[in-house]
Structures are given as structure tokens and as C-alpha cells.
Design a protein around this motif. Structure first.
Motif, PDB file in Angstrom:
ATOM      1  N   LEU A  72       0.834  -1.201   0.000  1.00 23.79           N
ATOM      2  CA  LEU A  72       0.000   0.000   0.000  1.00 23.79           C
ATOM      3  C   LEU A  72       0.873   1.257   0.000  1.00 23.79           C
ATOM      4  CD1 LEU A  72      -2.779  -0.959   2.596  1.00 23.79           C
ATOM      5  CD2 LEU A  72      -2.830  -1.219   0.119  1.00 23.79           C
ATOM      6  N   VAL A  85       4.267  -0.388   3.829  1.00 22.54           N
ATOM      7  CA  VAL A  85       3.046  -0.992   4.366  1.00 22.54           C
ATOM      8  C   VAL A  85       2.439  -1.982   3.382  1.00 22.54           C
ATOM      9  CG1 VAL A  85       0.717  -0.518   5.225  1.00 22.54           C
ATOM     10  CG2 VAL A  85       2.591   1.038   5.776  1.00 22.54           C
ATOM     11  N   ARG A  86       2.083  -3.160   3.903  1.00 22.04           N
ATOM     12  CA  ARG A  86       1.469  -4.179   3.060  1.00 22.04           C
ATOM     13  C   ARG A  86       0.092  -4.558   3.586  1.00 22.04           C
ATOM     14  NH1 ARG A  86       4.965  -8.743   0.137  1.00 22.04           N
ATOM     15  NH2 ARG A  86       3.541  -8.066  -1.469  1.00 22.04           N
ATOM     16  N   LYS A  87      -0.725  -5.013   2.656  1.00 18.77           N
ATOM     17  CA  LYS A  87      -2.034  -5.548   3.028  1.00 18.77           C
ATOM     18  C   LYS A  87      -2.028  -7.027   2.697  1.00 18.77           C
ATOM     19  CE  LYS A  87      -6.904  -5.265   1.707  1.00 18.77           C
ATOM     20  NZ  LYS A  87      -7.819  -4.645   0.738  1.00 18.77           N
ATOM     21  N   SER A 111      -8.116  -5.623   9.811  1.00 19.27           N
ATOM     22  CA  SER A 111      -8.632  -4.485   9.046  1.00 19.27           C
ATOM     23  C   SER A 111      -9.944  -4.835   8.357  1.00 19.27           C
ATOM     24  CB  SER A 111      -7.620  -4.020   8.000  1.00 19.27           C
ATOM     25  OG  SER A 111      -6.569  -3.349   8.637  1.00 19.27           O
ATOM     26  N   SER A 115      -8.464  -9.405   6.510  1.00 19.63           N
ATOM     27  CA  SER A 115      -7.334  -8.654   5.966  1.00 19.63           C
ATOM     28  C   SER A 115      -6.563  -7.962   7.084  1.00 19.63           C
ATOM     29  CB  SER A 115      -7.779  -7.667   4.890  1.00 19.63           C
ATOM     30  OG  SER A 115      -8.483  -6.618   5.459  1.00 19.63           O
ATOM     31  N   ILE A 172      -3.392  -5.112   7.724  1.00 20.58           N
ATOM     32  CA  ILE A 172      -2.522  -4.093   7.135  1.00 20.58           C
ATOM     33  C   ILE A 172      -1.389  -3.853   8.127  1.00 20.58           C
ATOM     34  CG2 ILE A 172      -2.368  -1.712   6.289  1.00 20.58           C
ATOM     35  CD1 ILE A 172      -5.359  -1.912   5.556  1.00 20.58           C
ATOM     36  N   TYR A 173      -0.165  -4.054   7.677  1.00 24.74           N
ATOM     37  CA  TYR A 173       0.961  -3.983   8.609  1.00 24.74           C
ATOM     38  C   TYR A 173       2.142  -3.280   7.977  1.00 24.74           C
ATOM     39  CZ  TYR A 173       2.983  -7.799   5.884  1.00 24.74           C
ATOM     40  OH  TYR A 173       3.494  -8.544   4.852  1.00 24.74           O
ATOM     41  N   ARG A 174       2.971  -2.704   8.834  1.00 22.74           N
ATOM     42  CA  ARG A 174       4.195  -2.050   8.353  1.00 22.74           C
ATOM     43  C   ARG A 174       5.362  -3.006   8.560  1.00 22.74           C
ATOM     44  NH1 ARG A 174       4.970   3.976   9.677  1.00 22.74           N
ATOM     45  NH2 ARG A 174       4.591   3.275  11.795  1.00 22.74           N
ATOM     46  N   ALA A 206      -5.072   1.120  11.041  1.00 24.35           N
ATOM     47  CA  ALA A 206      -5.485  -0.176  10.476  1.00 24.35           C
ATOM     48  C   ALA A 206      -6.788  -0.757  11.072  1.00 24.35           C
ATOM     49  CB  ALA A 206      -4.333  -1.180  10.579  1.00 24.35           C
ATOM     50  N   TRP A 242      -4.238   5.915   3.316  1.00 20.37           N
ATOM     51  CA  TRP A 242      -5.494   5.450   3.935  1.00 20.37           C
ATOM     52  C   TRP A 242      -6.712   6.188   3.391  1.00 20.37           C
ATOM     53  CZ3 TRP A 242      -4.761   1.401   7.163  1.00 20.37           C
ATOM     54  CH2 TRP A 242      -3.506   1.260   7.761  1.00 20.37           C
TER      55      TRP A 242
END
Lengths: 256, 304
Positions: A18, A22-24, A61, A71, A73-75, A120, A148
Motif C-alpha cells: 500500500l 506498508v502491506r495488506k 482491518s 485482511s 494491514i501492517y508495516r 489499520a 489510507w
């Protein structure tokens, strides 16, 4: 209240970036998806090996009981999330959850406030609060952190933005514009997730305005189920709270 | 076939398997009922209990390290009265021996705790003389033979329950410690508690743990734990319960061969809440594959 928890072998359905950090991650985890409520988290085993050893707690999320997907969402910040970020489509990840206590969904006019990766869980919360008219206040250091806005744009009435450098929205931090928002809006609840000073500040302002406030706390944890006591915090009157199992969502007055 | 091949009895405690939940890693057992059937595990050594409630240490309490973790919880617990009034009655619903792990800051306090816990529903006491995370008591008793012995004697005077003394690895000669507590009346010995360790954040130049130092556990400590289990089992007559980094049945078998009659599983519970079930199943598989009839056939059989 204790909700049913399970260990599920979840498969990767989607894994996208994202932003540059950051990935989803979308997982097919039907048992968890069926039970999960917003504000809860899952505890992921990122590798079969003994290093990294511990699971990683990541907030939900979204969770869809119908299609069985959740889902996250994390860094990518360290050893564990770096390892997690390597998962590709179809791979299996050992997923413990849903864990913790979620948000109270009885708000009529909610304001959601988020900063950093604290945003998130608010994605799931916004979805669950619909059709209530939702306003959202997001803070970030710079425009690039606020991808976001795309995610929220269809799930809220109004989106307020602050950035430290003024590249998007109002220059400053969320707490700078919060009093004004509360003065003009008719909010009956604020939900906050982000850095601790932001949550404490927002809770204080909410109290001044007589608005109920829920916060979602974060801590290092090992077990995720209330056994190891790595994540406990002090509450009112000497009471101890386990962030993993009594929280992560608390009424502000319980913990601040 | 093989119905009873894992059943063991240690110091009068009858267990369905030799796999016990290690104190501090399994709460009071009740936290894990969604994942594992408490009726099927050997025993539960509950979270370290003190006379009065303790809030534990402040600041960050855990740090992951290569194949392990450091903790500095500092014995947070709701106190013995709460345990007796609230937790123990709940555990009565399960058919599993409850071992109460106790910690005191004086010899007298250990005695007082032991007397309080001399009640039905408690299968045994495990004496923590080796917590690295508290300033008074704990490690002080665990690193000095005379103190360890006087704590053990005081507890033996105060209870009719079997007394298991849990040893600290943070000593020069663990066999001497073991002999001292055996002579003082310990019915069994468990080891190892965590190894004192430290991690430093090189960004901030500060210790990662709020308490600066903490106890190391997990697979990284296993070779040290196996060695100490072997040394202690060779030195004493009382049963030895081995622990330290057990993740699998194979790990557990090493401890049994070293001389442990049973094992405790700790950090693995955080990684896999069903770890104890897997460990027991893998021990059984191993016995069957080798044509052995009972787990006791492994105990102390290392060919040195």
C-alpha cells in the motif's frame, strides 16, 4: 466476555504493497472470519522455524464471515514483519484468533481518530459502524503516509487530515483540530488508535466535551491470550489489565 | 495398545503424561482452554504466586532474541488469596494435577504460603527460588546453598504436599544446589529456570527490557538445560523434572535420556498453544517406533 478462539491454517489470497513500507495481507481464514469483531487481532506465526520464535499480533482491518476472508494491514518494521512480507499467494500461515475484546458498536455519531499504523483497525471499525454517519480524523507525518484516504473514502461522511509537514490537510497534529471538530460536530463517541500521547490527548479532550471515548492499546506480547503477562498495564484503583485479552480496546477512563 | 505408556508418578503426583505446563507460560491453564484439553496434559504449574498481589515490573517486559526470548515480568500475580478463592475452584472442573509455583521474599513468607496452600485441589508446590526478575528473594535464595536449603526446610515444615524445588541455572555448580535442597527435604527438583540475559537497543543505546536484565528461555537455552538436567539427575536420588526450550517430542526425549522423569514445556506454549499435546504425542510415537513399553525406559539412559 470470552469469544471463541481458534488456531487456523490460513492461506494467502492477496498480498499487496500500500506504500513503500506498508502491506495488506488478505487471508482465507473462515473460522476466524466468522467470529471476528472489529478491534480484535490475530496472532501470526510468521515462520515454521524457531527463529523468529514468537507470533506477531496484527489487528484486523476486515473480516468477512461470508467469503471467509480477513485482511491485515501492517508495516514492515523488523525481523518478523519482514519475514511475513515474503509470503506469497497460496502459502499457509498459522493464525491464532480472533483475540481480544473489540470496539463497542453502539455509537450514533462516531468520530474515528487514527495515527500511524493505529489506523489499520479503524478500517474494520468504520465498516462495522455503517450505516451510522462516520467522520474520520487521520494524522500522519507526511502525505505519503496517508494512503489510507483511498481506503476510507467510501466508508465515511467526512475525512479530516493533518500532516506534520502540511503536505496534506491541515499542518499539525490531530489533537490541534480535535477541539474544533468536537465543537461543531454532534459526536457521541470517539474511537482512537495511534501513538499513546495522541490517545491520551484525545481522551482528555473527549472528557472535556463529555463524549465517551474508546482507545485501542498496543504492547509487545508473547502469548496473546492473557497468560504470559508481558502486555499488562495499570488501570484505575490498582486494577491490572491485560492488553491482549481484556483489551486491546478499552474505555479511556479504564486505562488513562 | 500403549494406553498407559506415558503415565508417570512423581513424588506422589499421578500424571497422564510426563508433559507439564511450565510456570509463567501457561497462566492458570484457564487461558488456554479454547486450544487444548487440560484433562489431557500431565500437570499444570500455575503462574508464580506470592503472598500479596504483585504488579510486576514496569516498562517493556519481553524481547525476542535469536531462537528465544527474554522476559522481565517480575512475578505479576493476583496473590495467594485470590488464587485460592477464585482460580483454584475453577481448576477443580478439570482432571489435571495443579502444581502451585510459589515465591516469597523471606524464608517465613515461603512457609506462610506453603501453609495457606496446603488445601485440597493442590497437587504439589513448586518452589521458585530462582526468579531472576525480582529484587528481594527469588534469585538470592536460588544461588546460595544454605538459603535454598532453609527455604526448602521451612516449606516442608509447613505443608504435607509434595515439594518440588525449581533451580536456577545462574549458579556455578548446579549439582551442589540440587544436593542441598534434596538434603533439606525436597521431594523433587525441577530445572532450569531462565538464564539471566540482556538485550540492548542499538538505536537508543538503552536496554530493551524495562528491568534492564531478564530471563532467557526458548530453544536457545536447551543445550544448557539438558546438560544441567544430566548433572543434577546424576547427583540426586529424588525425581528430576527437566525443562528449557522444549518445542517437540524429540527435545523432550533428550531431557528424559539425560535423567528427567518428566518435562515441562514453557515458551513453546506461546508459539503453539497445543505444544504440550504434540510433545506428548511425539514421545509416544517414538516409544512405539522403538518397541518400548513405557516412557520410564528412557529415563537416564544416555550412554555417556
Amino acid at each position: 466476555m470470552t469469544l471463541p478462539k481458534t488456531v487456523e491454517e490460513a492461506s494467502v489470497v492477496e498480498h499487496v504493497w500500500l506504500s513503500n513500507q506498508v502491506r495488506k495481507l488478505v487471508l482465507y481464514a473462515p473460522q476466524i472470519a466468522k467470529e471476528a469483531v472489529s478491534g480484535q487481532f490475530v496472532h501470526l506465526r510468521v515462520a515454521d522455524q524457531i527463529d523468529p520464535l514468537l507470533r506477531r499480533p496484527i489487528s484486523l482491518s476486515s473480516a468477512d464471515a461470508i467469503d471467509g476472508k480477513i485482511s491485515l494491514i501492517y508495516r514492515v518494521v523488523g525481523h518478523g514483519t519482514e519475514r511475513l512480507s515474503r509470503l506469497s499467494f497460496g502459502e499457509i500461515v498459522d493464525c491464532l484468533g480472533p483475540l481480544g475484546q473489540g470496539f463497542a458498536l453502539d455509537a450514533v455519531r462516531p468520530l474515528l481518530i487514527g495515527g500511524g499504523m493505529g489506523i489499520a483497525p479503524l478500517v474494520f471499525l468504520a465498516e462495522c459502524l455503517r450505516p451510522a454517519p462516520i467522520e474520520i480524523l487521520l494524522g500522519g507525518r507526511t502525505k505519503e503516509e496517508l494512503f489510507w484516504t483511498e481506503i476510507f473514502k467510501d466508508n465515511c461522511e467526512q475525512l479530516h487530515i493533518t500532516t506534520d509537514d502540511g503536505t496534506l490537510g491541515t499542518k499539525g497534529v490531530t489533537l490541534d483540530i480535535l477541539p474544533e471538530l468536537l465543537q461543531h460536530g454532534k459526536f457521541d463517541r470517539i474511537y482512537v488508535c495511534g501513538p499513546r500521547p495522541m490517545m491520551e490527548g484525545a481522551a482528555k479532550i473527549a472528557k472535556e466535551f463529555g463524549i465517551t471515548c474508546q482507545v485501542s492499546l498496543e504492547a509487545h506480547m508473547a502469548c496473546g491470550v492473557g497468560a504470559c503477562l508481558s502486555c499488562t498495564c495499570a488501570g484505575k484503583n490498582g486494577k491490572r489489565h491485560k492488553i491482549c485479552s481484556d483489551g486491546p480496546v478499552f474505555w479511556a477512563e479504564e486505562v488513562f | 495398545m500403549g494406553e498407559n505408556m506415558l503415565e508417570v508418578e512423581i513424588a506422589g503426583i499421578k500424571m497422564k503424561t510426563p508433559v507439564i505446563a511450565a510456570s509463567g507460560t501457561f497462566g492458570f491453564g484457564l487461558e488456554y482452554t479454547d486450544f487444548i484439553d487440560l484433562n489431557k496434559i500431565g500437570a499444570i504449574s500455575v503462574k508464580g504466586t506470592t503472598l500479596k498481589p504483585r504488579a510486576g515490573n514496569s516498562g517493556c517486559r519481553i524481547a525476542e532474541t535469536p531462537a528465544g526470548m527474554l522476559n522481565s515480568i517480575g512475578l505479576e500475580n493476583p496473590g495467594a488469596e485470590h488464587f485460592l478463592a477464585v482460580t483454584l475452584p475453577k481448576l477443580a472442573a478439570y482432571n489435571v494435577p495443579v502444581i502451585v509455583n510459589i515465591s516469597g521474599s523471606t524464608v517465613e513468607e515461603y512457609g506462610e504460603l506453603a501453609a495457606m496452600l496446603d488445601v485440597p485441589g493442590v497437587a504439589a508446590l513448586e518452589v521458585n527460588i530462582s526468579c531472576p526478575n525480582v529484587k528481594h528473594g527469588g534469585l538470592v535464595f536460588g544461588t546460595d546453598c544454605n538459603s535454598a536449603a532453609s527455604v526448602t526446610r521451612q516449606i516442608k515444615k509447613s505443608t504435607k504436599k509434595p515439594v518440588i524445588v525449581k533451580l536456577s541455572p545462574n549458579v556455578t555448580d548446579i549439582a551442589t544446589m540440587a544436593k542441598a535442597v534434596e538434603e533439606a527435604g525436597a521431594d523433587a527438583i525441577s530445572l532450569i529456570n531462565t538464564l539471566l540475559g540482556m538485550a540492548i537497543d542499538i538505536k537508543s543505546w538503552r536496554p530493551v527490557l524495562g528491568n534492564t536484565v531478564g530471563g532467557l528461555s526458548g530453544p536457545c537455552v536447551k543445550p544448557v538445560a539438558v546438560r544441567m538436567t544430566w548433572q543434577v539427575a546424576s547427583a540426586v536420588q529424588v525425581p528430576v523434572i527437566g525443562m528449557g526450550g522444549i518445542m517437540t517430542g524429540q527435545d523432550a526425549i533428550e531431557f528424559l535420556l539425560a535423567g528427567a522423569c518428566a518435562v515441562m514445556v514453557g515458551t513453546a506454549n506461546f508459539v503453539n498453544p497445543r505444544a504440550m499435546e504434540t510433545v506428548a504425542a511425539e514421545i509416544k510415537e517414538y516409544l512405539l517406533a522403538r518397541g518400548l513399553k513405557h516412557v520410564s525406559e528412557l529415563v537416564g539412559q544416555v550412554r555417556v
